[in-house]
Motif scaffolding. Sequence first.
Motif, PDB file in Angstrom:
ATOM      1  N   GLY A 126      30.260  39.853  32.688  1.00  0.00           N
ATOM      2  CA  GLY A 126      31.031  39.265  33.780  1.00  0.00           C
ATOM      3  C   GLY A 126      31.093  37.758  33.758  1.00  0.00           C
ATOM      4  O   GLY A 126      30.250  37.117  33.136  1.00  0.00           O
ATOM      5  N   PRO A 127      32.067  37.190  34.438  1.00  0.00           N
ATOM      6  CA  PRO A 127      33.175  37.874  35.112  1.00  0.00           C
ATOM      7  C   PRO A 127      34.184  38.444  34.109  1.00  0.00           C
ATOM      8  O   PRO A 127      34.445  37.835  33.080  1.00  0.00           O
ATOM      9  N   ILE A 128      34.719  39.591  34.452  1.00  0.00           N
ATOM     10  CA  ILE A 128      35.628  40.283  33.538  1.00  0.00           C
ATOM     11  C   ILE A 128      37.057  40.311  34.089  1.00  0.00           C
ATOM     12  O   ILE A 128      37.274  40.535  35.273  1.00  0.00           O
ATOM     13  N   VAL A 129      37.994  40.067  33.186  1.00  0.00           N
ATOM     14  CA  VAL A 129      39.423  40.267  33.488  1.00  0.00           C
ATOM     15  C   VAL A 129      39.933  41.278  32.466  1.00  0.00           C
ATOM     16  O   VAL A 129      39.678  41.142  31.265  1.00  0.00           O
ATOM     17  N   VAL A 130      40.635  42.289  32.948  1.00  0.00           N
ATOM     18  CA  VAL A 130      41.221  43.279  32.053  1.00  0.00           C
ATOM     19  C   VAL A 130      42.732  43.052  32.026  1.00  0.00           C
ATOM     20  O   VAL A 130      43.382  43.057  33.066  1.00  0.00           O
ATOM     21  N   THR A 131      43.230  42.795  30.834  1.00  0.00           N
ATOM     22  CA  THR A 131      44.664  42.536  30.664  1.00  0.00           C
ATOM     23  C   THR A 131      45.268  43.699  29.901  1.00  0.00           C
ATOM     24  O   THR A 131      44.959  43.894  28.724  1.00  0.00           O
ATOM     25  N   ASP A 132      46.107  44.466  30.564  1.00  0.00           N
ATOM     26  CA  ASP A 132      46.747  45.634  29.936  1.00  0.00           C
ATOM     27  C   ASP A 132      45.717  46.503  29.227  1.00  0.00           C
ATOM     28  O   ASP A 132      45.923  46.964  28.103  1.00  0.00           O
ATOM     29  N   GLY A 133      44.568  46.679  29.872  1.00  0.00           N
ATOM     30  CA  GLY A 133      43.539  47.554  29.335  1.00  0.00           C
ATOM     31  C   GLY A 133      42.546  46.871  28.407  1.00  0.00           C
ATOM     32  O   GLY A 133      41.567  47.477  27.986  1.00  0.00           O
ATOM     33  N   GLU A 134      42.788  45.604  28.078  1.00  0.00           N
ATOM     34  CA  GLU A 134      41.885  44.899  27.162  1.00  0.00           C
ATOM     35  C   GLU A 134      40.917  44.009  27.953  1.00  0.00           C
ATOM     36  O   GLU A 134      41.347  43.169  28.745  1.00  0.00           O
ATOM     37  N   TYR A 135      39.617  44.200  27.693  1.00  0.00           N
ATOM     38  CA  TYR A 135      38.594  43.479  28.447  1.00  0.00           C
ATOM     39  C   TYR A 135      38.373  42.070  27.887  1.00  0.00           C
ATOM     40  O   TYR A 135      38.267  41.897  26.676  1.00  0.00           O
ATOM     41  N   SER A 136      38.279  41.101  28.782  1.00  0.00           N
ATOM     42  CA  SER A 136      37.870  39.747  28.408  1.00  0.00           C
ATOM     43  C   SER A 136      36.681  39.396  29.282  1.00  0.00           C
ATOM     44  O   SER A 136      36.786  39.426  30.518  1.00  0.00           O
ATOM     45  N   GLY A 137      35.555  39.088  28.646  1.00  0.00           N
ATOM     46  CA  GLY A 137      34.336  38.811  29.391  1.00  0.00           C
ATOM     47  C   GLY A 137      34.045  37.322  29.521  1.00  0.00           C
ATOM     48  O   GLY A 137      34.689  36.492  28.882  1.00  0.00           O
ATOM     49  N   GLN A 138      33.061  37.034  30.385  1.00  0.00           N
ATOM     50  CA  GLN A 138      32.617  35.659  30.637  1.00  0.00           C
ATOM     51  C   GLN A 138      33.793  34.744  30.895  1.00  0.00           C
ATOM     52  O   GLN A 138      33.919  33.672  30.300  1.00  0.00           O
ATOM     53  N   MET A 139      34.679  35.208  31.755  1.00  0.00           N
ATOM     54  CA  MET A 139      35.888  34.451  32.048  1.00  0.00           C
ATOM     55  C   MET A 139      35.572  33.203  32.855  1.00  0.00           C
ATOM     56  O   MET A 139      34.672  33.191  33.695  1.00  0.00           O
ATOM     57  N   THR A 140      36.344  32.184  32.576  1.00  0.00           N
ATOM     58  CA  THR A 140      36.269  30.917  33.313  1.00  0.00           C
ATOM     59  C   THR A 140      37.706  30.546  33.677  1.00  0.00           C
ATOM     60  O   THR A 140      38.647  31.171  33.176  1.00  0.00           O
ATOM     61  N   THR A 141      37.858  29.531  34.480  1.00  0.00           N
ATOM     62  CA  THR A 141      39.224  29.106  34.822  1.00  0.00           C
ATOM     63  C   THR A 141      39.950  28.612  33.559  1.00  0.00           C
ATOM     64  O   THR A 141      41.151  28.844  33.415  1.00  0.00           O
ATOM     65  N   GLN A 142      39.219  27.972  32.650  1.00  0.00           N
ATOM     66  CA  GLN A 142      39.862  27.502  31.408  1.00  0.00           C
ATOM     67  C   GLN A 142      40.310  28.701  30.552  1.00  0.00           C
ATOM     68  O   GLN A 142      41.392  28.673  29.960  1.00  0.00           O
ATOM     69  N   LYS A 143      39.471  29.712  30.519  1.00  0.00           N
ATOM     70  CA  LYS A 143      39.837  30.895  29.728  1.00  0.00           C
ATOM     71  C   LYS A 143      41.040  31.617  30.342  1.00  0.00           C
ATOM     72  O   LYS A 143      41.831  32.235  29.629  1.00  0.00           O
ATOM     73  N   VAL A 144      41.152  31.556  31.672  1.00  0.00           N
ATOM     74  CA  VAL A 144      42.310  32.159  32.339  1.00  0.00           C
ATOM     75  C   VAL A 144      43.590  31.487  31.857  1.00  0.00           C
ATOM     76  O   VAL A 144      44.578  32.141  31.527  1.00  0.00           O
ATOM     77  N   ASP A 145      43.558  30.158  31.782  1.00  0.00           N
ATOM     78  CA  ASP A 145      44.739  29.421  31.316  1.00  0.00           C
ATOM     79  C   ASP A 145      45.110  29.861  29.904  1.00  0.00           C
ATOM     80  O   ASP A 145      46.280  30.102  29.599  1.00  0.00           O
ATOM     81  N   ALA A 146      44.097  29.968  29.047  1.00  0.00           N
ATOM     82  CA  ALA A 146      44.347  30.352  27.657  1.00  0.00           C
ATOM     83  C   ALA A 146      44.878  31.792  27.582  1.00  0.00           C
ATOM     84  O   ALA A 146      45.785  32.087  26.803  1.00  0.00           O
ATOM     85  N   LEU A 147      44.307  32.647  28.403  1.00  0.00           N
ATOM     86  CA  LEU A 147      44.745  34.053  28.420  1.00  0.00           C
ATOM     87  C   LEU A 147      46.227  34.161  28.798  1.00  0.00           C
ATOM     88  O   LEU A 147      47.003  34.844  28.143  1.00  0.00           O
ATOM     89  N   LEU A 148      46.613  33.445  29.846  1.00  0.00           N
ATOM     90  CA  LEU A 148      48.016  33.498  30.278  1.00  0.00           C
ATOM     91  C   LEU A 148      48.932  32.915  29.207  1.00  0.00           C
ATOM     92  O   LEU A 148      50.023  33.433  28.961  1.00  0.00           O
ATOM     93  N   LYS A 149      48.476  31.845  28.577  1.00  0.00           N
ATOM     94  CA  LYS A 149      49.290  31.232  27.505  1.00  0.00           C
ATOM     95  C   LYS A 149      49.503  32.234  26.374  1.00  0.00           C
ATOM     96  O   LYS A 149      50.601  32.336  25.822  1.00  0.00           O
ATOM     97  N   THR A 150      48.453  32.950  26.018  1.00  0.00           N
ATOM     98  CA  THR A 150      48.568  33.938  24.935  1.00  0.00           C
ATOM     99  C   THR A 150      49.585  35.012  25.294  1.00  0.00           C
ATOM    100  O   THR A 150      50.430  35.376  24.481  1.00  0.00           O
ATOM    101  N   VAL A 151      49.500  35.524  26.523  1.00  0.00           N
ATOM    102  CA  VAL A 151      50.438  36.570  26.940  1.00  0.00           C
ATOM    103  C   VAL A 151      51.866  36.030  26.921  1.00  0.00           C
ATOM    104  O   VAL A 151      52.784  36.674  26.420  1.00  0.00           O
ATOM    105  N   LEU A 152      52.053  34.821  27.443  1.00  0.00           N
ATOM    106  CA  LEU A 152      53.403  34.245  27.501  1.00  0.00           C
ATOM    107  C   LEU A 152      53.939  33.947  26.098  1.00  0.00           C
ATOM    108  O   LEU A 152      55.132  34.118  25.841  1.00  0.00           O
ATOM    109  N   ARG A 153      53.055  33.522  25.210  1.00  0.00           N
ATOM    110  CA  ARG A 153      53.469  33.260  23.825  1.00  0.00           C
ATOM    111  C   ARG A 153      53.944  34.569  23.172  1.00  0.00           C
ATOM    112  O   ARG A 153      54.953  34.615  22.487  1.00  0.00           O
ATOM    113  N   THR A 154      53.184  35.629  23.395  1.00  0.00           N
ATOM    114  CA  THR A 154      53.552  36.946  22.845  1.00  0.00           C
ATOM    115  C   THR A 154      54.903  37.394  23.420  1.00  0.00           C
ATOM    116  O   THR A 154      55.747  37.922  22.706  1.00  0.00           O
TER     117      THR A 154
END
Length: 158
Positions: A126-154
């Motif tokens: 934790g903290p965990i965010v699941v994106t379309d079934g894929e787990y991302s652990g030890q989330m931080t606000t910075q990692k959230v930004d990167a996660l959204l960027k990855t999804v938008l890039r895709t």
Amino acid sequence: MQVSVSEINDIINKEAMGDGSLIAALEEIQERYRYLPPEALILASERLGVPLSQAYSVATFYNAFSLKPKGKHCLHVCMGTACHVRGSPQVLDRLESKLGIKAGDTTRDHLFTLETVNCLGACALGPIVVTDGEYSGQMTTQKVDALLKTVLRTEAKE
Ligand code: FES
């Protein structure tokens, strides 16, 4: 996504030919539209010979079903105790702020749905965010930004 009554009918007809499973029909409709349009419940009820109240009960009982349109990408933030003490409220705040929606909502462009869940059984990550079934652990606000960027890039590549 435009709802097609004939497409819904085709799905229900297929189930009606088999064992007439209401849940199977609703699962397929949910997968196709990412929610259960009202006309789908009415048609399923009529074609499968199930009272509308029963179709509605099934649709609201199972978490897998939604009566509201969902986004193409579903983000689930774990708000269980372990994730909470490790910072999931800040992670959720960041997602709400970046997406401009509150938990339980879908963005206007139907790209993202943001939801909270209770313990996912992986507390040590934790903290965990699941994106379309894929787990991302030890989330931080910075990692959230990167996660959204990855999804938008895709998305941009599709
Ligand atoms: S509290 Fe988040 S995985 Fe257990």
